[in-house]
Design a protein around this motif. Structure first.
Motif, PDB file in Angstrom:
ATOM      1  N   GLN A 281      43.476  64.973  20.005  1.00  0.00           N
ATOM      2  CA  GLN A 281      44.215  64.138  20.946  1.00  0.00           C
ATOM      3  C   GLN A 281      43.975  64.612  22.377  1.00  0.00           C
ATOM      4  N   GLU A 282      44.017  65.920  22.576  1.00  0.00           N
ATOM      5  CA  GLU A 282      43.779  66.460  23.911  1.00  0.00           C
ATOM      6  C   GLU A 282      42.345  66.188  24.352  1.00  0.00           C
ATOM      7  N   PHE A 283      41.411  66.294  23.418  1.00  0.00           N
ATOM      8  CA  PHE A 283      40.006  66.032  23.730  1.00  0.00           C
ATOM      9  C   PHE A 283      39.813  64.563  24.099  1.00  0.00           C
ATOM     10  N   THR A 284      40.476  63.671  23.367  1.00  0.00           N
ATOM     11  CA  THR A 284      40.387  62.235  23.657  1.00  0.00           C
ATOM     12  C   THR A 284      40.918  61.944  25.055  1.00  0.00           C
ATOM     13  N   ILE A 285      42.046  62.536  25.403  1.00  0.00           N
ATOM     14  CA  ILE A 285      42.622  62.343  26.734  1.00  0.00           C
ATOM     15  C   ILE A 285      41.679  62.887  27.798  1.00  0.00           C
ATOM     16  N   TYR A 286      41.095  64.055  27.528  1.00  0.00           N
ATOM     17  CA  TYR A 286      40.158  64.665  28.468  1.00  0.00           C
ATOM     18  C   TYR A 286      38.958  63.749  28.702  1.00  0.00           C
ATOM     19  N   VAL A 287      38.387  63.227  27.626  1.00  0.00           N
ATOM     20  CA  VAL A 287      37.219  62.337  27.746  1.00  0.00           C
ATOM     21  C   VAL A 287      37.597  61.047  28.460  1.00  0.00           C
ATOM     22  N   GLN A 288      38.757  60.485  28.150  1.00  0.00           N
ATOM     23  CA  GLN A 288      39.199  59.267  28.824  1.00  0.00           C
ATOM     24  C   GLN A 288      39.349  59.506  30.317  1.00  0.00           C
ATOM     25  N   ASN A 289      39.940  60.621  30.708  1.00  0.00           N
ATOM     26  CA  ASN A 289      40.096  60.946  32.126  1.00  0.00           C
ATOM     27  C   ASN A 289      38.741  61.151  32.788  1.00  0.00           C
ATOM     28  N   LEU A 290      37.852  61.818  32.088  1.00  0.00           N
ATOM     29  CA  LEU A 290      36.509  62.051  32.617  1.00  0.00           C
ATOM     30  C   LEU A 290      35.792  60.724  32.847  1.00  0.00           C
ATOM     31  N   LEU A 291      35.832  59.845  31.855  1.00  0.00           N
ATOM     32  CA  LEU A 291      35.176  58.545  31.992  1.00  0.00           C
ATOM     33  C   LEU A 291      35.816  57.696  33.092  1.00  0.00           C
ATOM     34  N   GLN A 292      37.136  57.759  33.224  1.00  0.00           N
ATOM     35  CA  GLN A 292      37.816  57.007  34.274  1.00  0.00           C
ATOM     36  C   GLN A 292      37.395  57.516  35.645  1.00  0.00           C
ATOM     37  N   ASN A 293      37.297  58.835  35.791  1.00  0.00           N
ATOM     38  CA  ASN A 293      36.871  59.400  37.070  1.00  0.00           C
ATOM     39  C   ASN A 293      35.439  59.016  37.402  1.00  0.00           C
TER      40      ASN A 293
ATOM     41  N   GLN B 247      33.892  56.323  36.336  1.00  0.00           N
ATOM     42  CA  GLN B 247      33.922  54.898  36.658  1.00  0.00           C
ATOM     43  C   GLN B 247      34.452  54.673  38.070  1.00  0.00           C
ATOM     44  N   ASP B 248      35.492  55.393  38.459  1.00  0.00           N
ATOM     45  CA  ASP B 248      36.044  55.258  39.813  1.00  0.00           C
ATOM     46  C   ASP B 248      35.014  55.654  40.864  1.00  0.00           C
ATOM     47  N   LYS B 249      34.310  56.763  40.625  1.00  0.00           N
ATOM     48  CA  LYS B 249      33.286  57.203  41.574  1.00  0.00           C
ATOM     49  C   LYS B 249      32.140  56.205  41.644  1.00  0.00           C
ATOM     50  N   PHE B 250      31.740  55.685  40.493  1.00  0.00           N
ATOM     51  CA  PHE B 250      30.668  54.688  40.460  1.00  0.00           C
ATOM     52  C   PHE B 250      31.084  53.443  41.236  1.00  0.00           C
ATOM     53  N   GLN B 251      32.324  52.992  41.051  1.00  0.00           N
ATOM     54  CA  GLN B 251      32.809  51.807  41.760  1.00  0.00           C
ATOM     55  C   GLN B 251      32.838  52.049  43.259  1.00  0.00           C
ATOM     56  N   THR B 252      33.272  53.237  43.677  1.00  0.00           N
ATOM     57  CA  THR B 252      33.302  53.573  45.099  1.00  0.00           C
ATOM     58  C   THR B 252      31.900  53.555  45.686  1.00  0.00           C
TER      59      THR B 252
END
Length: 105
Positions: free
Chosen positions: A49-61, A63-68
């Motif tokens: 569960q912690e790993f899933t949250i970590y990966v989701q946060n990593l991917l969101q970050n 994606q945010d950087k890519f969008q910027t």
């Protein structure tokens, strides 16, 4: 019978409040885990569960950087287009002032 109803109601209230408390606790744990396993954290995930949250946060970050970056590139391309249009207009004005007729491209 009223005593049984009272104890049944009290038991249901305890169950409902217990379920609510568990849901609140789970929400708080999830929130804490998301904060602890954000991209800027140096803590390693310990379970799935912690790993899933970590990966989701990593991917969101990412994606945010890519969008910027994408927004910045599009903005710069638009600025370049405007500058090119201005340059073409300036060249046409200079050619007109010099008495040179514009040639078709």
């Amino acid at each position: 019978m009223p005593a049984d109803r009272t104890s049944l109601c009290a038991r249901n209230e305890r169950t409902n409040s217990s379920s609510s408390a568990m849901a609140d606790a789970k929400s708080e744990i999830d929130s804490d885990a998301e904060q602890n396993y954000s991209l800027n954290s140096n803590v390693d995930p310990k379970n799935m569960q912690e790993f899933t949250i970590y990966v989701q946060n990593l991917l969101q970050n990412v994606q945010d950087k890519f969008q910027t970056m994408s927004d910045q590139i599009i903005s710069r391309i638009d600025d370049m287009g405007t500058r090119i249009d201005d340059l073409e207009k300036s060249i046409a004005d200079l050619m007109q002032q010099a008495g040179v007729e514009g040639q078709d491209k």
